[in-house]
Design a protein around this motif. Structure first.
Motif, short mmCIF file in Angstrom:
data_model
loop_
_atom_site.label_atom_id
_atom_site.label_comp_id
_atom_site.label_asym_id
_atom_site.label_seq_id
_atom_site.Cartn_x
_atom_site.Cartn_y
_atom_site.Cartn_z
N TYR A 164 14.15 1.73 17.19
CA TYR A 164 13.04 0.92 17.16
C TYR A 164 11.63 1.65 16.94
O TYR A 164 11.03 1.01 16.13
CB TYR A 164 13.08 0.14 18.66
N HIS B 79 16.59 -5.81 19.84
CA HIS B 79 16.07 -6.49 21.14
C HIS B 79 17.38 -6.88 21.98
O HIS B 79 17.31 -7.81 22.90
CB HIS B 79 15.36 -7.89 20.58
N ASP C 26 17.17 -6.35 25.82
CA ASP C 26 16.24 -6.86 26.90
C ASP C 26 16.67 -7.89 27.80
O ASP C 26 17.62 -8.57 27.69
CB ASP C 26 14.75 -7.01 25.93
N GLN D 288 17.45 -11.51 26.22
CA GLN D 288 18.47 -11.69 25.70
C GLN D 288 19.75 -11.78 26.84
O GLN D 288 20.84 -12.46 26.72
CB GLN D 288 18.80 -10.74 24.69
N PHE E 173 12.39 -11.96 15.09
CA PHE E 173 12.78 -10.86 16.10
C PHE E 173 11.74 -9.88 15.96
O PHE E 173 11.90 -8.69 16.60
CB PHE E 173 14.14 -10.40 15.92
N TYR F 257 8.79 -13.00 18.18
CA TYR F 257 9.69 -12.80 19.17
C TYR F 257 9.34 -13.36 20.48
O TYR F 257 9.92 -14.06 21.09
CB TYR F 257 10.14 -11.44 19.09
N ASP F 258 8.22 -12.91 20.77
CA ASP F 258 7.67 -13.27 22.33
C ASP F 258 7.46 -14.76 22.33
O ASP F 258 7.68 -15.49 23.21
CB ASP F 258 6.16 -12.62 22.58
#
Length: 578
Positions: free
Chosen positions: A354, A368, A371, A374, A430, A434-435
């Protein structure tokens, strides 16, 4: 007694897979005789393997049918640096001949070479079937907006590459090699990808001094190696060094960074400074060994080698060295980082990847995948009766399987009300988006969005209406948004209040009125287009651009959007019917 024909081992493996696909998923191949269905299943398998996507996703890119310009599938990538990748697939599958020796037909190669230029020229009229024409016009619309298509033509068969005469047809057309590349993909290629990543054990010769030390219970080596070493390493092992990052391989010619690397390596004045211009490559392994009695110029033996950063550099080095004499590379080096990691360092490997690849959105879904957001979705969807695939690995498929990528696309389009970003910014789902997509998202919200989006996509593929509107191939994300927010409004709730408690009644209400919801959404899109264009005739290229730019969302239907936004955010409990 009938004559026995020898069968190629890999060809038989692929044929078994093809037969299984047709038998297990008859709904995927509804048209044609058994031979045509097997041919379609072969192309589908090739597309899924090369693009590194599930079979269900690859199905969306199939265009096989009459009057299709010989194109069986089209993948259109996102716009990056003013360019966008287009991958065209054409398949020829010999059902009865599994020897694996027949060359790709010359006539089909010739036809493809002659039609490519016409397909990508927005000013030239084309007569194609309704399944492929909207996609071609979408590409042409991007070209009109100034974006450059970078095209990879993949010719798939269960036999040998095309003949020399067929290559002459390709060369005769004069298509620019930096913009149009040709790739042969056959049964051997498919089986190679379907195999699990094999272990790569090899050695690299370093030049000069190197730093080797133990650090935080791990071993680290930093040194420089000749670019010739890298090219030869890839000549021996190819993409097995890259953990199957096939999409990045297809995009080799479509990136300005790759072009700059290539130009530097071919520039006599800059070549020797390549070490200073490039970030180098990062290698992880189970173990590396060297002769510690030497003071320099180590030969490092590496077990379980994988390159997790610098794949673009390595592939471009391999290409550049193939076109210049060996003597040109005597003083051209690249930085090499080698990390020896234990088997239980899987999470640490993801962190390294990453940190060193955060600019590469293709990898971010996997990065991701572990995390908390997910993992929570996986648990929640399991309780609702579904399997959530957090990573891109091969595995089970079916109507009860939901991937993180389809969740991101559906949620961004429907609950976040950004349909244009959902479709045309997939490389950011992603990454930058993503947030916004996943923060606060629960399993019921994700599942409801996916069910709505799947329904709209099924209608797009097999419309049951008599007069199919021309905009339907471009409008799925907008239609899904309108349907989702209309559903919330009718049930006096908001997206934030959707949970496992009210999901059953919401999905029941949607399924009971699915057809009327879709019809109403189509009517709203039609009204929006009338507001935007009046009585003017709208071409497919204009339609593609309109949906891509979000004109409908921010201009023509601003009054509808405000009402839908109110329903989505809970600003009002008494909303006008839309």
């Amino acid at each position: 007694m009938s004559k026995q024909i020898e069968i190629d081992f890999n060809a038989s493996i692929v044929d078994q897979r093809v037969v299984g696909l047709v038998a297990d998923h008859p709904e995927w191949f509804p048209d044609g005789d058994e031979d045509k269905k097997k041919s379609a299943a072969f192309v589908l398998s090739c597309m899924a393997a090369l693009l590194d996507i599930p079979l269900e996703d690859a199905l969306n890119f199939m265009t096989d049918g009459g009057n299709d310009a010989g194109i069986d599938g089209i993948f259109i990538g996102d716009v990056e640096d003013g360019e966008f990748q287009v991958t065209l697939f054409q398949g020829k599958y010999k059902v009865k001949d599994l020897r694996g020796v027949a060359a790709f037909p010359e006539r089909d190669v010739q036809h493809m070479a002659q039609t490519v230029a016409a397909l990508f020229d927005p000013g030239r009229p084309v007569d194609l079937n309704p399944q492929i024409l909207p996609r071609i016009e979408e590409i042409r619309s991007l070209v009109r907006d100034g974006y450059i298509p970078v095209i990879c033509i993949v010719l798939c068969n269960n036999g040998a590459i095309w003949t020399e005469q067929a290559q002459n047809w390709i060369d005769r057309e004069g298509l620019p090699p930096d913009q149009v590349t040709w790739k042969h993909f056959n049964h051997d290629s498919l089986v190679e990808i379907l195999k699990k990543t094999r272990t790569v054990d090899d050695s690299i010769k370093l030049t000069g001094q190197a730093i080797i030390e133990d650090f935080n219970f791990r071993r680290v080596l930093l040194g420089k190696t000749s670019v010739r070493e890298i090219a030869q390493l890839f000549d021996r092992h190819g993409d097995s060094l890259l953990e199957r990052n096939i999409r990045r391989y297809l995009g080799l010619h479509s990136n300005r960074v790759n072009s700059a690397i290539y130009d530097t390596l071919h520039n006599e004045q800059q070549r020797e400074n390549f070490y200073f211009f490039n970030n180098g490559i990062t290698i992880i392994c189970r173990k590396f060994r060297h002769n510690a009695l030497q003071g320099a110029d180590y030969v490092v033996k590496i077990e379980g080698m994988q390159i997790i950063n610098g794949g673009q550099t390595c592939k471009t080095i391999q290409l550049a060295l193939a076109n210049l004499p060996e003597a040109a590379w005597d003083s051209t080096f690249v930085l090499a980082r080698i990390y020896e990691l234990a088997d239980d360092d899987r999470e640490f490997v993801k962190d390294i990847t990453y940190a060193t690849n955060s600019q590469n959105p293709v990898d971010l879904r996997d990065l991701h995948s572990n995390d908390e957001w997910q993992k929570s979705l996986e648990i929640g969807l399991r309780d609702l009766g579904y399997i959530y695939k957090r990573q891109r690995e091969d595995g089970v498929s079916g109507s009860n399987v939901i991937t993180s990528s389809i969740v991101a696309e559906a949620v961004l389009a429907i609950w976040r009300m950004k349909p244009q970003q959902a479709k045309f910014m997939r490389n950011e789902h992603f990454n930058r988006l993503y947030d916004e997509i996943f923060n606060g998202l629960n399993a019921a919200q994700a599942l409801l969005a996916v069910m709505i989006f799947r329904s709209v996509e099924n209608t797009r593929k097999r419309p049951g209406m008599e007069n199919v509107p021309a905009f339907l191939p471009y409008a799925s994300h907008y239609l899904a948004m309108i349907i989702g927010l209309k559903l919330l409004s009718d049930n006096k709730t908001t997206s934030r209040l959707v949970s496992h408690r009210n999901y059953p009644e919401l999905i029941k209400a949607f399924q009971e009125h699915e057809e009327s919801y879709h019809q109403r959404a189509v009517e709203l899109i039609s009204l929006a287009l009338d507001e935007l264009y009046g009585e003017s005739e709208i071409s497919l290229q204009q339609l593609a651009a309109t949906f891509r730019r979000g004109d409908l969302l921010f201009y023509a239907v601003s009054n509808v959007s405000k009402a839908l936004r109110s329903a989505a955010t809970g600003l009002s409990n008494t909303l006008p019917k839309v």
